[in-house]
Design a protein around this motif. Structure first.
Motif, PDB file in Angstrom:
ATOM      1  N   VAL A   1      72.447   4.531  59.076  1.00 43.33           N
ATOM      2  CA  VAL A   1      73.182   4.488  57.811  1.00 43.33           C
ATOM      3  C   VAL A   1      73.683   5.882  57.437  1.00 43.33           C
ATOM      4  CG1 VAL A   1      73.021   3.921  55.355  1.00 43.33           C
ATOM      5  CG2 VAL A   1      71.862   2.496  57.061  1.00 43.33           C
ATOM      6  N   THR A   2      72.950   6.910  57.841  1.00 39.22           N
ATOM      7  CA  THR A   2      73.389   8.278  57.568  1.00 39.22           C
ATOM      8  C   THR A   2      74.754   8.526  58.201  1.00 39.22           C
ATOM      9  OG1 THR A   2      71.120   9.107  57.430  1.00 39.22           O
ATOM     10  CG2 THR A   2      72.833  10.716  57.970  1.00 39.22           C
ATOM     11  N   GLU A   3      74.886   8.184  59.469  1.00 37.69           N
ATOM     12  CA  GLU A   3      76.162   8.343  60.152  1.00 37.69           C
ATOM     13  C   GLU A   3      77.218   7.405  59.572  1.00 37.69           C
ATOM     14  OE1 GLU A   3      77.523   8.300  64.770  1.00 37.69           O
ATOM     15  OE2 GLU A   3      76.556   6.479  64.030  1.00 37.69           O
ATOM     16  N   ASP A   4      76.841   6.148  59.349  1.00 37.24           N
ATOM     17  CA  ASP A   4      77.811   5.164  58.864  1.00 37.24           C
ATOM     18  C   ASP A   4      78.406   5.578  57.524  1.00 37.24           C
ATOM     19  OD1 ASP A   4      77.159   3.718  61.109  1.00 37.24           O
ATOM     20  OD2 ASP A   4      75.825   2.331  60.064  1.00 37.24           O
ATOM     21  N   THR A   5      77.551   6.060  56.626  1.00 33.05           N
ATOM     22  CA  THR A   5      78.032   6.452  55.298  1.00 33.05           C
ATOM     23  C   THR A   5      78.911   7.690  55.369  1.00 33.05           C
ATOM     24  OG1 THR A   5      76.007   5.536  54.325  1.00 33.05           O
ATOM     25  CG2 THR A   5      77.319   7.018  52.947  1.00 33.05           C
ATOM     26  N   GLY A   6      78.447   8.719  56.087  1.00 36.67           N
ATOM     27  CA  GLY A   6      79.244   9.927  56.212  1.00 36.67           C
ATOM     28  C   GLY A   6      80.593   9.658  56.841  1.00 36.67           C
ATOM     29  N   THR A   7      80.615   8.827  57.888  1.00 39.81           N
ATOM     30  CA  THR A   7      81.875   8.486  58.559  1.00 39.81           C
ATOM     31  C   THR A   7      82.786   7.693  57.636  1.00 39.81           C
ATOM     32  OG1 THR A   7      80.772   8.458  60.712  1.00 39.81           O
ATOM     33  CG2 THR A   7      82.872   7.309  60.550  1.00 39.81           C
ATOM     34  N   PHE A   8      82.211   6.725  56.940  1.00 35.22           N
ATOM     35  CA  PHE A   8      82.984   5.901  56.017  1.00 35.22           C
ATOM     36  C   PHE A   8      83.652   6.757  54.937  1.00 35.22           C
ATOM     37  CE2 PHE A   8      82.867   3.582  51.898  1.00 35.22           C
ATOM     38  CZ  PHE A   8      83.807   2.600  52.175  1.00 35.22           C
ATOM     39  N   LEU A   9      82.882   7.611  54.297  1.00 37.65           N
ATOM     40  CA  LEU A   9      83.431   8.466  53.247  1.00 37.65           C
ATOM     41  C   LEU A   9      84.494   9.402  53.808  1.00 37.65           C
ATOM     42  CD1 LEU A   9      80.055   9.377  51.508  1.00 37.65           C
ATOM     43  CD2 LEU A   9      81.778   7.770  50.651  1.00 37.65           C
ATOM     44  N   HIS A  10      84.229   9.953  54.979  1.00 38.78           N
ATOM     45  CA  HIS A  10      85.169  10.886  55.594  1.00 38.78           C
ATOM     46  C   HIS A  10      86.496  10.196  55.903  1.00 38.78           C
ATOM     47  CE1 HIS A  10      86.121  14.662  57.577  1.00 38.78           C
ATOM     48  NE2 HIS A  10      86.609  13.984  58.588  1.00 38.78           N
ATOM     49  N   GLU A  11      86.436   8.980  56.395  1.00 41.38           N
ATOM     50  CA  GLU A  11      87.667   8.260  56.710  1.00 41.38           C
ATOM     51  C   GLU A  11      88.464   7.941  55.454  1.00 41.38           C
ATOM     52  OE1 GLU A  11      86.256   4.939  58.936  1.00 41.38           O
ATOM     53  OE2 GLU A  11      86.140   6.053  60.829  1.00 41.38           O
ATOM     54  N   ILE A  12      87.788   7.590  54.372  1.00 42.00           N
ATOM     55  CA  ILE A  12      88.477   7.332  53.099  1.00 42.00           C
ATOM     56  C   ILE A  12      89.197   8.598  52.629  1.00 42.00           C
ATOM     57  CG2 ILE A  12      88.183   6.748  50.658  1.00 42.00           C
ATOM     58  CD1 ILE A  12      87.836   4.380  52.584  1.00 42.00           C
ATOM     59  N   LEU A  13      88.513   9.731  52.684  1.00 39.91           N
ATOM     60  CA  LEU A  13      89.101  10.988  52.236  1.00 39.91           C
ATOM     61  C   LEU A  13      90.247  11.417  53.146  1.00 39.91           C
ATOM     62  CD1 LEU A  13      85.789  12.859  51.333  1.00 39.91           C
ATOM     63  CD2 LEU A  13      87.456  11.882  49.738  1.00 39.91           C
ATOM     64  N   GLU A  14      90.114  11.172  54.439  1.00 36.35           N
ATOM     65  CA  GLU A  14      91.182  11.531  55.376  1.00 36.35           C
ATOM     66  C   GLU A  14      92.443  10.713  55.130  1.00 36.35           C
ATOM     67  OE1 GLU A  14      91.067  13.676  58.678  1.00 36.35           O
ATOM     68  OE2 GLU A  14      90.121  14.649  56.948  1.00 36.35           O
ATOM     69  N   ARG A  15      92.281   9.455  54.736  1.00 34.65           N
ATOM     70  CA  ARG A  15      93.437   8.582  54.497  1.00 34.65           C
ATOM     71  C   ARG A  15      94.062   8.785  53.126  1.00 34.65           C
ATOM     72  NH1 ARG A  15      90.100   4.429  56.846  1.00 34.65           N
ATOM     73  NH2 ARG A  15      89.762   3.574  54.755  1.00 34.65           N
ATOM     74  N   HIS A  16      93.338   9.428  52.242  1.00 41.01           N
ATOM     75  CA  HIS A  16      93.825   9.591  50.866  1.00 41.01           C
ATOM     76  C   HIS A  16      95.120  10.406  50.840  1.00 41.01           C
ATOM     77  CE1 HIS A  16      93.646   9.851  46.521  1.00 41.01           C
ATOM     78  NE2 HIS A  16      93.778  11.152  46.596  1.00 41.01           N
ATOM     79  N   GLN A  17      96.105   9.890  50.146  1.00 42.86           N
ATOM     80  CA  GLN A  17      97.394  10.578  50.037  1.00 42.86           C
ATOM     81  C   GLN A  17      97.378  11.556  48.862  1.00 42.86           C
ATOM     82  OE1 GLN A  17      99.993  10.041  52.276  1.00 42.86           O
ATOM     83  NE2 GLN A  17      98.478   8.797  53.364  1.00 42.86           N
ATOM     84  N   GLY A  18      97.864  12.761  49.092  1.00 41.09           N
ATOM     85  CA  GLY A  18      97.933  13.741  48.028  1.00 41.09           C
ATOM     86  C   GLY A  18      96.634  14.490  47.845  1.00 41.09           C
ATOM     87  N   PRO A  19      96.576  15.315  46.787  1.00 38.37           N
ATOM     88  CA  PRO A  19      95.360  16.111  46.542  1.00 38.37           C
ATOM     89  C   PRO A  19      94.183  15.222  46.183  1.00 38.37           C
ATOM     90  CG  PRO A  19      96.870  16.281  44.682  1.00 38.37           C
ATOM     91  CD  PRO A  19      97.623  15.568  45.769  1.00 38.37           C
ATOM     92  N   LEU A  20      93.001  15.704  46.505  1.00 36.33           N
ATOM     93  CA  LEU A  20      91.797  14.950  46.179  1.00 36.33           C
ATOM     94  C   LEU A  20      91.548  14.972  44.673  1.00 36.33           C
ATOM     95  CD1 LEU A  20      89.357  16.083  49.024  1.00 36.33           C
ATOM     96  CD2 LEU A  20      90.567  13.899  48.819  1.00 36.33           C
ATOM     97  N   PRO A  21      90.843  13.993  44.157  1.00 34.56           N
ATOM     98  CA  PRO A  21      90.532  13.969  42.723  1.00 34.56           C
ATOM     99  C   PRO A  21      89.807  15.238  42.286  1.00 34.56           C
ATOM    100  CG  PRO A  21      89.999  11.863  43.737  1.00 34.56           C
ATOM    101  CD  PRO A  21      90.326  12.800  44.859  1.00 34.56           C
ATOM    102  N   GLU A  22      90.000  15.583  41.025  1.00 33.37           N
ATOM    103  CA  GLU A  22      89.339  16.759  40.470  1.00 33.37           C
ATOM    104  C   GLU A  22      88.430  16.420  39.303  1.00 33.37           C
ATOM    105  OE1 GLU A  22      92.285  19.648  39.486  1.00 33.37           O
ATOM    106  OE2 GLU A  22      92.873  20.019  41.577  1.00 33.37           O
ATOM    107  N   SER A  23      88.573  15.236  38.738  1.00 30.30           N
ATOM    108  CA  SER A  23      87.764  14.841  37.586  1.00 30.30           C
ATOM    109  C   SER A  23      86.994  13.577  37.910  1.00 30.30           C
ATOM    110  CB  SER A  23      88.659  14.591  36.368  1.00 30.30           C
ATOM    111  OG  SER A  23      89.496  13.463  36.598  1.00 30.30           O
ATOM    112  N   GLU A  24      85.955  13.320  37.131  1.00 27.81           N
ATOM    113  CA  GLU A  24      85.137  12.134  37.348  1.00 27.81           C
ATOM    114  C   GLU A  24      85.941  10.849  37.235  1.00 27.81           C
ATOM    115  OE1 GLU A  24      81.435  10.315  34.971  1.00 27.81           O
ATOM    116  OE2 GLU A  24      80.925  12.151  36.083  1.00 27.81           O
ATOM    117  N   PRO A  25      86.832  10.699  36.216  1.00 26.27           N
ATOM    118  CA  PRO A  25      87.647   9.472  36.161  1.00 26.27           C
ATOM    119  C   PRO A  25      88.518   9.288  37.403  1.00 26.27           C
ATOM    120  CG  PRO A  25      87.685  10.591  34.041  1.00 26.27           C
ATOM    121  CD  PRO A  25      87.014  11.528  34.998  1.00 26.27           C
ATOM    122  N   GLU A  26      89.046  10.378  37.956  1.00 26.17           N
ATOM    123  CA  GLU A  26      89.866  10.267  39.158  1.00 26.17           C
ATOM    124  C   GLU A  26      89.021   9.827  40.360  1.00 26.17           C
ATOM    125  OE1 GLU A  26      93.425  13.531  38.539  1.00 26.17           O
ATOM    126  OE2 GLU A  26      91.428  14.259  39.107  1.00 26.17           O
TER     127      GLU A  26
END
Length: 269
Positions: free
Chosen positions: A106-131
């Motif tokens: 699960v350690t690998e699965d979670t890290g990979t999952f989050l990383h892939e979401i961030l890699e696919r995200h268009q534009g700058p990453l969120p800066e605030s909690e609501p974002e």
């Protein structure tokens, strides 16, 4: 004519008649007694020196994953030792081979999952909690629509909250290592009830994966760090088994309580 011999370049361990070098340093003089094992493990994987804050978070992850009781990895290590007490390496290997999608992986699965979401995200990453919450909601909804689980959500024992999760997040914040992976994971923890209709804990293996990813460690090696941590725990399981054995009781509880049933033939679909 002299045949040219092949060379195999490495920045890791290399030996001469009088010295051993490791990562460009003299192993005996510069590393032994000076560099802690956690820092060395980080350096071996990245070939760069971590900051003190990175070392603290990394070692907190190793501590969090070292042992979690009579998990299948611990039980199989003890049972293998019962069967082959002459093979410590076999007992350790048996436990490590059980690190998969339900335990440790699960350690690998979670890290990979989050990383892939961030890699696919268009534009700058969120800066605030609501974002971050908006991105997390989008992520959980997409997983739900696809019929897939969100890695790192839920725990079979710590149903009201895994105590490792808030502690590791605090350590990461204290050391300035609370990066985008932990931010997204924390947001998933806040928002998933809106999609799933129930509240699940962020488990310790998952938060460890997020923390390791924020340390800029190689994503394909995340399970390796979980196995590194669990090796210490399995050594502890073996040490306790030698002094206070329970493996034979586990074996006999199954062997003496089995019951014959009629065959249940497998039918191809």
């Amino acid at each position: 004519m002299t045949e040219e011999k092949p060379t195999y370049p490495t920045a890791l361990g290399a030996s001469s008649r009088t010295a051993i070098t490791l990562l460009g340093d003299d192993l005996a003089e510069d590393i032994m007694g000076t560099v802690g094992f956690g820092e060395l493990a980080y350096r071996l994987a990245t070939q760069r020196r971590p900051t003190p804050g990175q070392v603290r978070v990394f070692e907190a992850v190793l501590a969090a994953l070292a042992d979690h009781g009579f998990t299948p990895t611990a039980i199989v290590t003890r049972l293998t030792y019962l069967s082959a007490p002459d093979s410590i390496q076999g007992a350790l290997a048996a436990g490590l081979l059980g690190g998969g999608s339900r335990f440790l992986g699960v350690t690998e699965d979670t890290g990979t999952f989050l990383h892939e979401i961030l890699e696919r995200h268009q534009g700058p990453l969120p800066e605030s909690e609501p974002e971050w919450d908006a991105l997390a909601l989008e992520t959980v909804r997409a997983q739900r629509a696809a019929g897939r689980f969100v890695p790192g959500l839920g725990h079979h024992v710590h149903k009201d909250g895994d105590p490792r999760t808030p502690r590791l997040m605090r350590i990461a914040q204290e050391e300035g290592q609370f990066g985008p992976h932990l931010s997204l994971f924390a947001a998933i923890g806040r928002t998933h009830p809106q999609v799933l209709g129930k509240t699940l804990p962020l488990n310790g293996a998952g938060v460890c994966g997020a923390a390791l990813a924020d340390l800029d460690l190689p994503i394909p090696l995340l399970r390796g760090f979980a196995l590194l941590a669990r090796t210490a725990g399995l050594i502890g399981q073996l040490a306790e088994e030698m002094r206070h054995p329970v493996a034979n009781d586990i074996f006999l509880s199954v062997d003496l309580n089995n019951r014959p049933v009629d065959p249940d033939p497998w039918t191809p679909r």
